[in-house]
Design a protein around this motif. Structure first.
Motif, mmCIF file in Angstrom:
data_model
loop_
_atom_site.group_PDB
_atom_site.id
_atom_site.type_symbol
_atom_site.label_atom_id
_atom_site.label_comp_id
_atom_site.label_asym_id
_atom_site.label_seq_id
_atom_site.Cartn_x
_atom_site.Cartn_y
_atom_site.Cartn_z
ATOM 1 N N GLY A 42 0.867 -1.172 0.000
ATOM 2 C CA GLY A 42 0.000 0.000 0.000
ATOM 3 C C GLY A 42 0.910 1.229 0.000
ATOM 4 N N PRO A 43 0.346 2.408 0.212
ATOM 5 C CA PRO A 43 1.174 3.622 0.221
ATOM 6 C C PRO A 43 2.353 3.525 1.189
ATOM 7 C CG PRO A 43 -1.156 4.186 0.254
ATOM 8 C CD PRO A 43 -1.090 2.688 0.376
ATOM 9 N N MET A 44 2.123 2.958 2.366
ATOM 10 C CA MET A 44 3.198 2.896 3.362
ATOM 11 C C MET A 44 4.263 1.872 2.961
ATOM 12 S SD MET A 44 4.357 4.336 5.943
ATOM 13 C CE MET A 44 3.029 5.414 6.419
ATOM 14 N N GLY A 45 3.850 0.694 2.538
ATOM 15 C CA GLY A 45 4.815 -0.320 2.119
ATOM 16 C C GLY A 45 5.639 0.153 0.934
ATOM 17 N N GLN A 46 4.985 0.797 -0.009
ATOM 18 C CA GLN A 46 5.725 1.299 -1.174
ATOM 19 C C GLN A 46 6.762 2.346 -0.762
ATOM 20 O OE1 GLN A 46 3.625 2.252 -4.768
ATOM 21 N NE2 GLN A 46 1.909 0.945 -4.247
ATOM 22 N N ALA A 47 6.385 3.224 0.148
ATOM 23 C CA ALA A 47 7.324 4.262 0.604
ATOM 24 C C ALA A 47 8.518 3.629 1.317
ATOM 25 C CB ALA A 47 6.605 5.247 1.525
ATOM 26 N N MET A 48 8.253 2.618 2.135
ATOM 27 C CA MET A 48 9.358 1.975 2.868
ATOM 28 C C MET A 48 10.289 1.234 1.917
ATOM 29 S SD MET A 48 7.744 0.788 6.498
ATOM 30 C CE MET A 48 6.394 -0.144 5.838
ATOM 31 N N MET B 144 4.298 6.619 12.741
ATOM 32 C CA MET B 144 3.760 7.906 13.194
ATOM 33 C C MET B 144 4.034 8.985 12.139
ATOM 34 S SD MET B 144 2.478 7.173 16.153
ATOM 35 C CE MET B 144 2.318 8.704 17.071
ATOM 36 N N ALA B 145 3.872 8.616 10.873
ATOM 37 C CA ALA B 145 4.116 9.563 9.785
ATOM 38 C C ALA B 145 3.247 9.152 8.620
ATOM 39 C CB ALA B 145 5.587 9.530 9.386
ATOM 40 N N ASN B 146 3.056 10.054 7.666
ATOM 41 C CA ASN B 146 2.377 9.617 6.453
ATOM 42 C C ASN B 146 3.424 9.102 5.456
ATOM 43 O OD1 ASN B 146 3.490 11.857 5.143
ATOM 44 N ND2 ASN B 146 1.687 13.128 5.550
ATOM 45 N N ALA B 147 2.953 8.519 4.365
ATOM 46 C CA ALA B 147 3.875 7.854 3.442
ATOM 47 C C ALA B 147 4.910 8.826 2.872
ATOM 48 C CB ALA B 147 3.080 7.187 2.310
ATOM 49 N N GLU B 148 4.507 10.064 2.621
ATOM 50 C CA GLU B 148 5.438 11.041 2.043
ATOM 51 C C GLU B 148 6.579 11.374 2.993
ATOM 52 O OE1 GLU B 148 2.063 11.399 2.008
ATOM 53 O OE2 GLU B 148 1.995 10.713 -0.070
ATOM 54 N N MET B 149 6.367 11.166 4.272
ATOM 55 C CA MET B 149 7.397 11.522 5.268
ATOM 56 C C MET B 149 8.390 10.397 5.537
ATOM 57 S SD MET B 149 5.018 13.515 8.031
ATOM 58 C CE MET B 149 6.318 13.854 9.223
ATOM 59 N N GLY C 280 11.379 8.269 5.721
ATOM 60 C CA GLY C 280 12.762 8.507 5.353
ATOM 61 C C GLY C 280 13.137 9.970 5.304
ATOM 62 N N HIS C 281 12.169 10.838 5.582
ATOM 63 C CA HIS C 281 12.419 12.283 5.556
ATOM 64 C C HIS C 281 12.880 12.734 6.938
ATOM 65 C CE1 HIS C 281 11.539 16.596 5.343
ATOM 66 N NE2 HIS C 281 11.608 16.459 4.034
ATOM 67 N N PRO C 282 13.812 13.684 7.019
ATOM 68 C CA PRO C 282 14.279 14.140 8.340
ATOM 69 C C PRO C 282 13.143 14.595 9.256
ATOM 70 C CG PRO C 282 15.646 15.075 6.600
ATOM 71 C CD PRO C 282 14.519 14.329 5.924
ATOM 72 N N ALA C 283 12.065 15.106 8.674
ATOM 73 C CA ALA C 283 10.951 15.599 9.496
ATOM 74 C C ALA C 283 10.259 14.462 10.255
ATOM 75 C CB ALA C 283 9.930 16.321 8.626
ATOM 76 N N ALA C 284 10.432 13.248 9.797
ATOM 77 C CA ALA C 284 9.790 12.109 10.471
ATOM 78 C C ALA C 284 10.627 11.644 11.649
ATOM 79 C CB ALA C 284 9.576 10.962 9.492
#
Ligand SMILES: NC(=O)c1ccc[n+]([C@@H]2O[C@H](COP(=O)([O-])OP(=O)(O)OC[C@H]3O[C@@H](n4cnc5c(N)ncnc54)[C@H](OP(=O)(O)O)[C@@H]3O)[C@@H](O)[C@H]2O)c1
Length: 130
Positions: A13-19, A119-124, A126-130
């Protein structure tokens, strides 16, 4: 050849794809499986290895990351799969009682459960903000 830990991700899903995208960025050999195979296409084009079945995905690596809607989906997918010796990291948002039951279910099959809550959305991811 890389010294980065190889791993499997089940659930794209969106989260798995982002990871998976971040794992590939970091050089981890990554095997993927998703019920709807087309959701793996872009990741395979970037170097992920597509497993034909969930059993093949689990067999590919000791470290198995699960990013599914809920734990019921994990049980649907992993029931009957040889899980011996695997470390299953389940990042689905779930209740503590289902998490405890899943740990016992996996232990009966020789696997270990590690749990995390995203505790983040998919766009975040790996992003420093996460
Ligand atoms: N997205 C976010 O921003 C976010 C943020 C924090 C936490 N989370 C949590 O992270 C987890 C994953 O998030 P997500 O947005 O990627 O979730 P999602 O869109 O619900 O992901 C669904 C994934 O689960 C699979 N799936 C569901 N039921 C299944 C079943 N019975 N058998 C096989 N596969 C099944 C889907 O396969 P198909 O592709 O075949 O449908 C898909 O790969 C969820 O627990 C969510 O609550 C998400």
């Amino acid at each position: 050849m890389t010294d980065k830990t190889p791993l499997t991700v089940i659930g794209l899903g969106p989260m798995g794809q982002a990871m998976v995208s971040r794992f590939l960025d970091a050089g981890h050999p990554t095997t993927v499986w998703n019920r709807t195979p087309a959701r793996a296409d872009a990741l395979v084009a970037r170097g992920a290895v597509r497993a034909d079945t969930a059993a093949d995905a689990v067999a590919a690596n000791r470290l198995v990351i699960v990013s599914l809607t809920d734990y019921a989906a994990m049980h649907d997918i992993l029931d009957g799969v040889d899980l011996a010796g695997r470390v299953v990291v389940n990042l689905s948002s779930e209740t503590p009682d289902k998490t405890v039951k899943a740990a016992a279910w996996l232990a009966e099959r020789g696997a270990e459960l590690l749990v995390g809550g995203v505790m983040a959305n998919a766009e975040m991811v790996g992003h420093p903000a996460a």
